[in-house]
Design an enzyme around this catalytic site. Structure first.
Site, PDB file in Angstrom:
ATOM      1  CB  ALA A  59      -0.968  -0.010   1.181  1.00  7.82           C
ATOM      2  CB  ILE A  60       4.254   2.078  -0.578  1.00  4.36           C
ATOM      3  CG1 ILE A  60       4.420   1.589   0.863  1.00  4.36           C
ATOM      4  CG2 ILE A  60       5.151   3.285  -0.840  1.00  4.36           C
ATOM      5  CD1 ILE A  60       5.769   1.008   1.160  1.00  4.36           C
ATOM      6  CG  HIS A  62       6.479   2.576  -4.739  1.00  4.43           C
ATOM      7  ND1 HIS A  62       7.215   2.363  -3.608  1.00  4.43           N
ATOM      8  CD2 HIS A  62       5.801   1.424  -4.963  1.00  4.43           C
ATOM      9  CE1 HIS A  62       6.993   1.133  -3.164  1.00  4.43           C
ATOM     10  NE2 HIS A  62       6.127   0.545  -3.960  1.00  4.43           N
ATOM     11  CB  ILE A 347       1.400  -5.051 -13.336  1.00  3.09           C
ATOM     12  CG1 ILE A 347       0.959  -5.002 -14.795  1.00  3.09           C
ATOM     13  CG2 ILE A 347       1.340  -3.670 -12.694  1.00  3.09           C
ATOM     14  CD1 ILE A 347       1.773  -4.076 -15.678  1.00  3.09           C
ATOM     15  CB  SER A 349       6.620  -4.998  -6.639  1.00  2.41           C
ATOM     16  OG  SER A 349       7.706  -4.781  -7.493  1.00  2.41           O
ATOM     17  CB  CYS A 412     -16.443  -2.621  13.544  1.00  5.95           C
ATOM     18  SG  CYS A 412     -14.662  -2.834  13.620  1.00  5.95           S
ATOM     19  CB  CYS A 414     -11.132  -2.770  16.891  1.00 11.76           C
ATOM     20  SG  CYS A 414     -11.386  -4.066  18.100  1.00 11.76           S
ATOM     21  CB  CYS A 449     -11.591  -7.641  18.911  1.00 12.33           C
ATOM     22  SG  CYS A 449     -13.159  -7.500  18.032  1.00 12.33           S
ATOM     23  CB  CYS A 454     -18.031  -5.996  15.936  1.00 13.27           C
ATOM     24  SG  CYS A 454     -16.646  -6.306  14.827  1.00 13.27           S
TER      25      CYS A 454
HETATM   26  C1  LIG Z   1       3.586  -8.190  -1.310  1.00 20.69           C
HETATM   27  C2  LIG Z   1       3.297  -7.151  -2.343  1.00 20.69           C
HETATM   28  C3  LIG Z   1       3.546  -5.822  -2.067  1.00 20.69           C
HETATM   29  C4  LIG Z   1       3.266  -4.846  -3.012  1.00 20.69           C
HETATM   30  N1  LIG Z   1       3.431  -3.537  -2.681  1.00 20.69           N
HETATM   31  C5  LIG Z   1       3.072  -2.577  -3.560  1.00 20.69           C
HETATM   32  C6  LIG Z   1       3.149  -1.211  -3.211  1.00 20.69           C
HETATM   33  O1  LIG Z   1       3.493  -0.889  -2.078  1.00 20.69           O
HETATM   34  N2  LIG Z   1       2.832  -0.264  -4.129  1.00 20.69           N
HETATM   35  C7  LIG Z   1       2.420  -0.611  -5.377  1.00 20.69           C
HETATM   36  O2  LIG Z   1       2.173   0.278  -6.177  1.00 20.69           O
HETATM   37  N3  LIG Z   1       2.308  -1.902  -5.740  1.00 20.69           N
HETATM   38  C8  LIG Z   1       2.613  -2.879  -4.854  1.00 20.69           C
HETATM   39  N4  LIG Z   1       2.494  -4.194  -5.198  1.00 20.69           N
HETATM   40  C9  LIG Z   1       2.089  -4.520  -6.547  1.00 20.69           C
HETATM   41  C10 LIG Z   1       0.619  -4.359  -6.810  1.00 20.69           C
HETATM   42  O3  LIG Z   1      -0.135  -4.923  -5.758  1.00 20.69           O
HETATM   43  C11 LIG Z   1       0.304  -5.055  -8.111  1.00 20.69           C
HETATM   44  O4  LIG Z   1       1.166  -4.599  -9.082  1.00 20.69           O
HETATM   45  C12 LIG Z   1      -1.115  -4.795  -8.559  1.00 20.69           C
HETATM   46  O5  LIG Z   1      -2.041  -5.118  -7.548  1.00 20.69           O
HETATM   47  C13 LIG Z   1      -1.405  -5.601  -9.776  1.00 20.69           C
HETATM   48  O6  LIG Z   1      -2.729  -5.396 -10.137  1.00 20.69           O
HETATM   49  P1  LIG Z   1      -3.397  -6.248 -11.279  1.00 20.69           P
HETATM   50  O7  LIG Z   1      -4.708  -5.638 -11.499  1.00 20.69           O
HETATM   51  O8  LIG Z   1      -2.451  -6.365 -12.383  1.00 20.69           O
HETATM   52  O9  LIG Z   1      -3.493  -7.702 -10.679  1.00 20.69           O
HETATM   53  P2  LIG Z   1      -4.568  -8.373  -9.731  1.00 20.69           P
HETATM   54  O10 LIG Z   1      -4.955  -7.494  -8.637  1.00 20.69           O
HETATM   55  O11 LIG Z   1      -4.057  -9.705  -9.380  1.00 20.69           O
HETATM   56  O12 LIG Z   1      -5.828  -8.486 -10.649  1.00 20.69           O
HETATM   57  C14 LIG Z   1      -5.964  -9.460 -11.632  1.00 20.69           C
HETATM   58  C15 LIG Z   1      -7.398  -9.877 -11.660  1.00 20.69           C
HETATM   59  O13 LIG Z   1      -7.616 -10.713 -12.771  1.00 20.69           O
HETATM   60  C16 LIG Z   1      -8.517 -11.710 -12.415  1.00 20.69           C
HETATM   61  N5  LIG Z   1      -8.357 -12.806 -13.346  1.00 20.69           N
HETATM   62  C17 LIG Z   1      -7.263 -13.578 -13.517  1.00 20.69           C
HETATM   63  N6  LIG Z   1      -7.485 -14.477 -14.471  1.00 20.69           N
HETATM   64  C18 LIG Z   1      -8.735 -14.274 -14.924  1.00 20.69           C
HETATM   65  C19 LIG Z   1      -9.527 -14.892 -15.912  1.00 20.69           C
HETATM   66  N7  LIG Z   1      -9.060 -15.896 -16.642  1.00 20.69           N
HETATM   67  N8  LIG Z   1     -10.783 -14.446 -16.108  1.00 20.69           N
HETATM   68  C20 LIG Z   1     -11.276 -13.405 -15.388  1.00 20.69           C
HETATM   69  N9  LIG Z   1     -10.549 -12.774 -14.445  1.00 20.69           N
HETATM   70  C21 LIG Z   1      -9.287 -13.201 -14.219  1.00 20.69           C
HETATM   71  C22 LIG Z   1      -8.124 -12.039 -11.003  1.00 20.69           C
HETATM   72  O14 LIG Z   1      -9.174 -12.679 -10.321  1.00 20.69           O
HETATM   73  C23 LIG Z   1      -7.775 -10.677 -10.446  1.00 20.69           C
HETATM   74  O15 LIG Z   1      -8.893 -10.074  -9.809  1.00 20.69           O
HETATM   75  C24 LIG Z   1       2.766  -5.202  -4.278  1.00 20.69           C
HETATM   76  C25 LIG Z   1       2.521  -6.538  -4.553  1.00 20.69           C
HETATM   77  C26 LIG Z   1       2.753  -7.501  -3.584  1.00 20.69           C
HETATM   78  C27 LIG Z   1       2.433  -8.911  -3.866  1.00 20.69           C
END
Ligand SMILES: Cc1cc2nc3c(=O)[nH]c(=O)nc-3n(C[C@H](O)[C@H](O)[C@H](O)COP(=O)(O)OP(=O)(O)OC[C@H]3O[C@@H](n4cnc5c(N)ncnc54)[C@H](O)[C@@H]3O)c2cc1C
Ligand SMILES: Cc1cc2nc3c(=O)[nH]c(=O)nc-3n(C[C@H](O)[C@H](O)[C@H](O)COP(=O)(O)OP(=O)(O)OC[C@H]3O[C@@H](n4cnc5c(N)ncnc54)[C@H](O)[C@@H]3O)c2cc1C
Lengths: 467, 413
Positions: A59-60, A62, A347, A349, A412, A414, A449, A454
């Site tokens: 949740a940063i 960047h 995509i 981190s 809730c 807390c 909690c 809750c």
């Molecule tokens: C531990 C960790 C820390 C991170 N910290 C940061 C941070 O601090 N700041 C930051 O900017 N980013 C951070 N990230 C990265 C960020 O979370 C991701 O880059 C971002 O959430 C990617 O989004 P997305 O929509 O590509 O993927 P997702 O959120 O995974 O979305 C993909 C969606 O596609 C759906 N899907 C997949 N296959 C299918 C299908 N065949 N049919 C229909 N739907 C499908 C899935 O259900 C999902 O809902 C972090 C990631 C991790 C794991």
């Protein structure tokens, strides 16, 4: 406004189908919804938006100071951060510009700091500053002993990832995009200029396809005949500490990356908790979002060094997210013009930060495939309920409670979530379909909690709304 | 924002707070009780089993809760439900919120009776997935007894103390099966009759020397992985798991107010008159020692009522501030003792002390010393002190305490 969870998908072909309603897919749908002439479908496997990696990150927001200079990711993070900060302010998404400190614990790390400052400049970030130990400890008095110095990056911010994803989706849907939940795409094919997406709810047709399937983007890509990358999930486990820990830390405390790998960070959250994590474990299983005893043990060991007093506070939650690592150093965003198809892969981190810029970039690529976007009209602004601690919550606003006493009745305790906020979330444009979905929208049951006080009351409100 | 003044503000309408409120209102004080839930009674509200009230403890929890609330109201206390005490607005003033909006209530005395909770799964660092079907006893009891919610069909209970057996009872009352009670100690911590009853009458295994090491399942819980101390592991298929016991005080208000906390209990530190570190602020019940019985909480409520009355009479006169608020010296329970409450001592204290031990202690002898000087020795020739039950130490020795001396230690010979 169309949000479906069951029944047959519409027969009429869409102009664009976006597969995956994570933060990236939702941002793309929202951006496309700036063009009222387009018929857009956002197709999601699960029963809510943002249930993949987008719900489980650090949740940063960047600055991109440490990105690979010149990469697509570097540019999109830089632009996306600026856009998201502005969007958050306008939409009520909690953001706090707390700044980051990259803390050096040994000579090697200390020697790395000036190089990181130079790299920041190459990434067009000019505000970093080197701090000696005295300045560092003045800023972070609870830091463990032995830190030698730090690089201060004042622009790094913390943000609410759930509100961000939901805000995009709500805006997209209100502007006319169709959101189809519970529609996993099992196969995709392209014939006669039309994509056919097979789902258990029947096929969906679209002239253009955007693959924002996160961890599963490689699978979908292959079913369209491409073999550009393979997603290796890299798990990050995180520990959320009690709100009493918030007073222990003012900045995001980042590790200094060295040859020996990356350490863990300690970061406040906009809800007033403190995160410790993430781990980085390469796995094969794209569903391995569990935590492990070994992972938690290591995190706590490292956390004890960074902020010893943190370990004295209760743990509120533990979670793990999977980064969509691809073995490449950059995003895997590619347009396949002939197919009318754009892949948004790898995509890893930074996707939350870059989401708005990724959406802009992908829209450009779609136009390059010959998609006529038509006239542009910005969608109605959204105003999201505030889940953050930096701005007043409803129960803290006398006029709000006076106008509607439901905001004064806390359910809730807390997290101090009122019955009014829960009611609003349940009646929202994209209502939650599980208690977890309700938690992400309100924070109900997210506190120390975890439902002891809750849980049943919140569930009763949720179940009442399902009837 | 409206603001009001009362004599005594009690936070929490559980057995401790309601008992204090009843007695103080009977004595003529203007008493207000704040309760954040929609109905008064605290934890007993959702303990459907019997075992509450004064001896022979024949009341069910909800009956007990009703009687306590009725008697507080009958005595003239204003019991305000649906009102949360949020934070401090002064040394004895609290901000609150409820359907009527925000208020500041200023009192001559504040009694903190905010209770305790069980540590949930995450706080215990139990790894695995995050499926639905994971409870604490508190949530389970409310789900079943207050809301009639469905809870699944097969439940594993983590813990084997009295509260764990109560959780098992709730699972059975909901028509579900108890797969097993799982507990880390080599011997079941509950009274032997209780364990035997589970094993023989209900045919529920009580797995001792066993730890839950992982939760399994996506969406809904599908099982828990357990490990026996001999190294064997197994998966217990289940769709529900209840984390019981492992109580922590709800000390949020105490901490927000900067009251001194006791390191052993993590609740506010109090002396034998249940006085916290702040003049005019008292604490009673589970927030002091998470958690003892409801009867103990009520007893403390009654005891504090006397001390609050004394404070209202003598302590709040102009210029008296501090004079009548002895802080006492710390009272420390040394390992293997885990905690003691009250945990400060002044020479006039008469209220008995509750101790908990980390290890079973057959026929213990307790030594009370200050700066190496023996103050008292107490034998328990007929008792084995056990971790899940309190041990009571008398207060007959407190007049020997030097109020200017160092901490008083309780050690096991
Ligand atoms: C531990 C960790 C820390 C991170 N910290 C940061 C941070 O601090 N700041 C930051 O900017 N980013 C951070 N990230 C990265 C960020 O979370 C991701 O880059 C971002 O959430 C990617 O989004 P997305 O929509 O590509 O993927 P997702 O959120 O995974 O979305 C993909 C969606 O596609 C759906 N899907 C997949 N296959 C299918 C299908 N065949 N049919 C229909 N739907 C499908 C899935 O259900 C999902 O809902 C972090 C990631 C991790 C794991
Ligand atoms: C699951 C469970 C089962 C138990 N079973 C038994 C049993 O069988 N027999 C037995 O003798 N004991 C039992 N106990 C212990 C017994 O319930 C406690 O000893 C007793 O309830 C303690 O009373 P109390 O008044 O200190 O706290 P509680 O009963 O916990 O009451 C505290 C009250 O304070 C309120 N409160 C807290 N913070 C605020 C705030 N900021 N503003 C307003 N209100 C607030 C809470 O809502 C709550 O109602 C059990 C405990 C638990 C948790």
């Amino acid at each position: 406004m169309t949000v479906t969870v069951s029944g047959h998908l519409p027969v009429e072909p869409y102009d664009v189908a976006v597969v995956g309603a994570g933060v990236v897919g939702c941002a793309i749908a929202r951006r496309l919804a700036h063009h009222p002439g387009l018929r857009i479908a956002l197709v999601e496997a699960q029963d809510d938006v943002g249930q993949g990696t987008s719900k489980a990150n650090t949740a940063i927001l960047h600055t991109g100071f440490d990105a690979v200079p010149g990469s697509l990711e570097a540019r999109l993070v830089r632009e996306g951060a600026r856009e998201l900060a502005a969007y958050a302010a306008e939409s009520g998404i909690p953001v706090e510009r707390v700044g980051a400190l990259l803390v050096a614990w040994d000579e090697e790390q200390l020697a790395t700091l000036p190089r990181l400052a130079e790299k920041a400049v190459r990434n067009e970030y000019h505000d970093t500053r080197l701090l000696g130990p005295a300045d560092l400890y003045a800023r972070e008095p609870h830091l463990g002993p032995g830190a030698l110095g730090a690089l201060h990056v004042p622009g790094e911010s913390i943000i609410c990832p759930w509100t961000t994803t939901l805000a995009y989706a709500v805006q997209a849907v209100r502007a006319g995009a169709d959101l189809h939940l519970g529609a996993p795409v099992t196969h995709a094919g392209h014939t006669d200029g039309v994509h056919r997406l097979d789902t258990p709810r029947g096929p969906l047709h679209a002239r253009r396809l955007v693959n924002a399937a996160g961890l599963h983007a490689d699978t979908l890509d292959r079913s369209l005949g491409h073999d550009d990358f393979t997603v290796t999930p890299r798990r990050g486990q995180l520990v959320v500490h009690d709100k009493f820990a918030r007073a222990l830390v003012r900045h995001i405390l980042l590790p200094v990356p060295t040859a020996l790998g990356k350490g863990v960070l300690v970061a406040p959250t906009v809800y007033g908790n403190v995160l410790l994590g993430p781990t980085a474990e390469d796995l094969d299983d794209k569903h391995a979002t569990g935590s492990t005893a070994e992972g938690l043990r290591r995190l706590r060991e490292q956390g004890r060094r960074i902020l010893p007093a943190l370990l004295e506070e209760e743990v509120t939650a533990v979670y793990a997210g999977l980064r969509a690592a691809t073995g490449h150093d950059d995003y895997r965003i590619a347009a396949h013009s002939a197919q009318g198809y754009v892949t948004v892969g790898g995509i890893r981190s930074t996707g939350l930060t870059a989401s708005l810029a990724i959406a802009e970039h992908v829209t450009g690529l779609l136009a390059d495939t010959g998609l006529a976007l038509g006239p542009r009209r910005p969608p109605e602004p959204v105003r999201m309920p505030n889940l953050g601690e930096a701005l007043p919550r409803p129960h803290q606003q006398p006029d709000v409670v006076a106008a509607d006493p439901e905001y004064g009745i806390l359910v809730c305790h807390c997290e101090r979530v009122s019955r009014g906020e829960i009611r609003d979330a349940l009646a929202g444009p994209i209502p939650p379909r599980s208690l977890d979905g309700l938690r992400r929208r309100t924070r109900a049951r997210a506190g120390r909690c975890q439902g002891f006080s809750c849980g049943a009351a919140v569930r009763a409100l949720f179940e009442e709304a399902q009837r | 924002m409206t603001s009001r003044r009362v004599d005594v503000l009690v936070v929490g309408a559980g057995p401790a707070g309601l008992t204090a409120a009843s007695l103080l209102a009977t004595a003529g004080a203007r008493v207000e009780v704040l309760e954040r839930e929609q109905s008064p009674g605290g934890v007993p509200r959702h303990c459907a089993h019997r075992g509450f009230g004064t001896w022979p403890h024949a009341l069910t929890g909800p009956d007990h809760a009703r009687i306590l609330a009725a008697s507080a109201e009958h005595a003239g206390a204003d019991v305000r439900t649906g009102v949360t005490a949020l934070d401090w607005a002064g040394p004895r003033a609290l901000t609150t919120v409820g359907p009527q909006g925000a208020e500041t209530v200023t009192a001559r005395a504040v009694v903190l009776a905010t209770g305790a909770r069980e540590r949930p799964r995450a706080a215990r660092l139990v790894p695995g997935t995050r499926p639905a079907g994971v409870y604490t006893t508190g949530e389970l009891q409310q789900a079943v007894h207050l809301y009639g919610q469905h809870i699944g069909t097969r439940a594993v209970i983590v813990g084997a103390e009295a509260v764990s057996h109560a959780a098992a009872g709730t699972v059975r009352a909901a028509g579900a099966e108890v797969v097993a009670l799982v507990t880390e100690p080599a011997r079941a911590p509950a009274a032997p009759a209780r364990t035997l009853d589970a094993r023989l009458r209900h045919r529920t295994p009580v797995l001792t020397g066993t730890t839950v090491t992982e939760l399994l399942g996506h969406g809904r819980l599908s099982g828990v992985r357990v490990r026996h101390r001999d190294g064997r592991t197994a998966i217990l298929p289940c769709d529900t798991v209840v984390f019981t016991g492992d109580f922590v005080p709800d000390h949020e208000l105490a901490r927000r107010g900067g009251l001194t906390l006791d390191p052993g209990t993590r609740g506010p530190a109090v002396d034998g008159a249940l006085r916290t570190s702040r003049p005019g602020v008292f604490a009673v019940g589970s927030v002091l020692h998470a958690a003892e019985s409801a009867a103990t909480a009520a007893r403390e409520g009654a005891h504090a009522a006397t001390a609050v009355r004394d404070w209202l009479t003598d302590g709040t006169a102009p210029g008296a501030e501090g004079l009548h608020w002895p802080t006492g010296v710390p009272l420390v329970a040394d390992p293997p003792l885990r905690r003691i409450a009250p945990n400060r001592v002044t020479p006039g204290d008469r209220f008995p002390y509750l101790l908990r031990t980390a290890l079973p202690l057959p026929r213990p002898v307790l030594h009370v010393t200050q700066d190496g000087r023996p103050l008292h020795r107490e034998r328990f020739p007929l008792t084995t002190a056990v971790p899940h039950r309190p041990l009571t130490l008398t207060a007959r020795w407190t007049h020997r305490v030097d109020p200017a001396g160092g901490p008083v230690h309780v050690t096991v010979a």
